[in-house]
Design a protein around this motif. Structure first.
Motif, short mmCIF file in Angstrom:
data_model
loop_
_atom_site.label_atom_id
_atom_site.label_comp_id
_atom_site.label_asym_id
_atom_site.label_seq_id
_atom_site.Cartn_x
_atom_site.Cartn_y
_atom_site.Cartn_z
N TYR A 1 7.57 -29.31 2.08
CA TYR A 1 8.85 -29.55 2.73
C TYR A 1 9.87 -30.22 1.81
O TYR A 1 11.00 -30.43 2.20
CB TYR A 1 8.67 -30.37 4.00
N ASP B 1 15.62 -25.62 -0.27
CA ASP B 1 15.72 -24.73 0.89
C ASP B 1 15.45 -25.48 2.19
O ASP B 1 16.14 -25.28 3.18
CB ASP B 1 14.76 -23.55 0.77
N GLN B 2 14.43 -26.34 2.18
CA GLN B 2 14.12 -27.11 3.37
C GLN B 2 15.22 -28.12 3.67
O GLN B 2 15.58 -28.33 4.83
CB GLN B 2 12.78 -27.83 3.22
N ASP C 1 17.35 -28.27 7.08
CA ASP C 1 17.47 -29.51 7.85
C ASP C 1 18.94 -29.84 8.13
O ASP C 1 19.29 -30.26 9.22
CB ASP C 1 16.80 -30.67 7.12
#
Length: 84
Positions: A12, A16-17, A21
């Motif tokens: 995570y 990209d994460q 978010d």
């Protein structure tokens, strides 16, 4: 701590994460509003320097429906193209 880097949650920790978010946070703020009201008409302007600026720029490319503008200072976007 070196042991933390072996965790299953390390997947995570990616740009990209982080952008996903941010998209979820903006959606939440737009739908619930800061005082419980609807804030769909409020513009979202992102900003950041260095890594934050790169994320802002990448976010505006990947999620153009969630951001109205981006100010990226000292963001070496072209040097990292394709690596986010």
């Amino acid at each position: 701590d070196e042991e933390d880097m072996k965790s299953d949650n390390i997947i995570y920790l990616s740009s990209d994460q982080a952008m996903a978010d941010y998209a979820q946070l903006i959606y939440y703020l737009k739908t619930t509003g800061l005082n419980g009201g609807n804030t769909w008409s409020s513009p979202i302007i992102g900003f950041g320097g260095s890594y934050g600026g790169m994320l802002c720029s990448w976010f505006s490319i990947k999620y153009p429906q969630w951001i109205d503008g981006c100010i990226a200072g000292s963001a070496p976007i072209l040097d990292f193209e394709g690596l986010h």
